[in-house]
Design an enzyme around this catalytic site. Structure first.
Site, PDB file in Angstrom:
ATOM      1  N   ASP A  52      -8.001  -5.555  -0.217  1.00 36.03           N
ATOM      2  CA  ASP A  52      -8.438  -6.401  -1.333  1.00 36.03           C
ATOM      3  C   ASP A  52      -8.110  -7.878  -1.124  1.00 36.03           C
ATOM      4  O   ASP A  52      -8.786  -8.745  -1.686  1.00 36.03           O
ATOM      5  CB  ASP A  52      -7.798  -5.919  -2.640  1.00 36.03           C
ATOM      6  CG  ASP A  52      -8.337  -4.562  -3.046  1.00 36.03           C
ATOM      7  OD1 ASP A  52      -7.540  -3.649  -3.304  1.00 36.03           O
ATOM      8  OD2 ASP A  52      -9.573  -4.412  -3.067  1.00 36.03           O
TER       9      ASP A  52
ATOM     10  N   HIS B 187       0.865  -1.184   0.000  1.00 35.95           N
ATOM     11  CA  HIS B 187       0.000   0.000   0.000  1.00 35.95           C
ATOM     12  C   HIS B 187       0.898   1.229   0.000  1.00 35.95           C
ATOM     13  O   HIS B 187       1.919   1.262   0.677  1.00 35.95           O
ATOM     14  CB  HIS B 187      -0.892   0.011   1.247  1.00 35.95           C
ATOM     15  CG  HIS B 187      -2.065   0.909   1.135  1.00 35.95           C
ATOM     16  ND1 HIS B 187      -1.981   2.272   1.320  1.00 35.95           N
ATOM     17  CD2 HIS B 187      -3.357   0.663   0.820  1.00 35.95           C
ATOM     18  CE1 HIS B 187      -3.167   2.811   1.150  1.00 35.95           C
ATOM     19  NE2 HIS B 187      -4.033   1.861   0.838  1.00 35.95           N
TER      20      HIS B 187
END
Ligand code: SDX
Length: 374
Positions: free
Chosen positions: A310, A259
């Site tokens: 996700d 991320h």
């Protein structure tokens, strides 16, 4: 002017917002000051959508009225549904969804109105319309009795629209939690795209069309579909460690990990991971949780990377029996509320978003006419 180039705007504070706080130091996440753990555990998606759009959690009367407005706003024009159903199944579902949202904007009487009330009304309608759009993306008929049933929460309505059957309470809980987790995340790429579009005083549907186009990318929202495709390949391959080593050796990205901001882990992942585990136990299909946790441990050891939202969302959706091509449209179904909140905030306190770039092209030079050019 600051002449430092921040590629990908990494680490740049590109504006102010009161909506969401991403505490990258400790991996915290708050919507208008409320911890994501509390919201996911105790709220309906409707309460969180209200919070994002109004800036406060609703009281019982406000929630009742909001839910009534959502139920009343569920219908989608037949011409939009007909368009969705006649598009070739080979077309990416996110391309079809992006076009459908753009079409819905043309149905809006106050399409060009950017005032707070107009934007709020369009945001509520678009949030309510998403389940019908997603059913049409799967070419599934939406029963009139389902669409008009006020007893179905947004999560239950969505799941019924996508499966054709009234879901079990735990399945509704999982979708409700997923909708809350996916709803908002500060200046992520798709939200920033929406704000850039809104900053030119373009309309809400145009800004959300920009956002959907941005979210589609595998580095952003498209990752959840890619994660499930990867888990299926690993299951067929049989050896998660070997699979990973082969991918990393070819410098391939492992979808669902890493991320730009959350370098020490994504708090949302821990929440949905628990539901993915429980779904595996309830369905008796624990393969995906086992492969996922093995991959998580290897990625942390090999790359120092952590799962993002996700990663475990993929196997949770799969165990709910949802088709993989609808995973990123499900992300849209939720993030509509965060995008709309940012568009409203941008329109209410607007300044055109127009950064500069460091020029790297040729120095100034004399013009050469066509005749003189060899
Ligand atoms: C979402 O912004 C948001 O908040 C987004 C989101 C939201 O709620 O809106 O949280 C939702 O989009 C989550 C992210 C979903 N995307 C993926 O899972 C795709 C896989 N992840 C990566 O591509 C990557 O981690 C990004 C794009 C998410 C972040 O990338 P950065 O910050 O640009 O990091 P980078 O590309 O500079 O990588 C730094 C290093 C590199 O190694 P070196 O080349 O320097 O040796 O880490 C490596 C990268 O190769 N790396 C990975 C990796 N992610 C980073 N290596 C393997 N697999 C990965 N997933």
């Amino acid at each position: 002017m600051d002449r430092t180039v921040h590629h990908g705007l990494e680490g740049v504070l590109a504006g102010e917002s009161a909506i969401c706080e991403v505490d990258h130091e400790i991996g915290g996440l708050r919507y208008y000051g409320y911890e994501i753990e509390d919201l996911a555990e105790h709220c309906s998606f409707e309460e969180v959508a209200y919070l994002l759009l109004m800036g406060a959690l609703p009281n019982p009367d406000e929630l009742f009225e909001f839910k009534e407005a959502l139920v009343a706003s569920r219908p989608v024009s037949q011409k939009t549904i007909d368009f969705l159903c006649q598009v070739s199944p080979s077309v990416k579902r996110m391309d079809v969804l992006r076009t459908a949202v753009s079409m819905l904007g043309m149905d809006e009487s106050d399409h060009e109105a950017n005032g707070h009330a107009a934007n709020l009304s369009k945001a509520i309608r678009l949030t309510a319309q998403m389940p019908a759009l997603l059913a049409a993306l799967l070419d599934l008929p939406l029963d009139e009795n389902v669409r008009t049933d006020p007893s179905l929460s947004h999560a239950a309505y969505l799941l019924t629209a996508l499966t054709g059957v009234r879901p079990e309470p735990f399945a509704v809980k999982v979708i409700n939690v997923s909708l809350i987790l996916y709803a908002e995340h500060e200046f992520n790429a798709s939200t920033f795209a929406a704000r850039v579009t809104a900053s030119s005083l373009s309309d809400l549907h145009s800004a959300i069309t920009s956002a959907i186009g941005t979210l589609k990318g595998p580095l952003h929202g498209g990752a959840n579909e890619a994660v499930m495709e990867m888990l299926l390949k690993i299951e067929a391959h049989g050896d998660v460690k070997q699979y990973l080593e082969e991918r990393l050796a070819r410098r391939k990205r492992i979808m669902g990990f890493g991320h730009r901001v959350l370098r020490k882990g994504d708090p949302r992942s821990n929440i949905i991971k628990a539901y993915a585990k429980k779904l595996g136990e309830q369905t008796g299909d624990e393969r995906w949780y086992k492969v996922s946790t093995a991959l998580e441990a290897l990625m942390q050891h090999e790359k120092g990377l952590y799962p993002n939202l996700d990663f475990y969302s993929a196997s949770a959706y799969y165990l709910l029996g949802l088709p993989i091509p609808i995973y990123t449209p499900l992300f849209v179904c939720s993030r509509i509320t965060g995008w709309a909140a940012h568009i409203i905030e941008q329109h209410d306190h607007n300044r055109l978003i127009r950064p500069r770039c460091a020029y790297t092209g040729p120095k100034a030079r004399a013009f050469v006419s066509l005749e003189e050019r060899a």
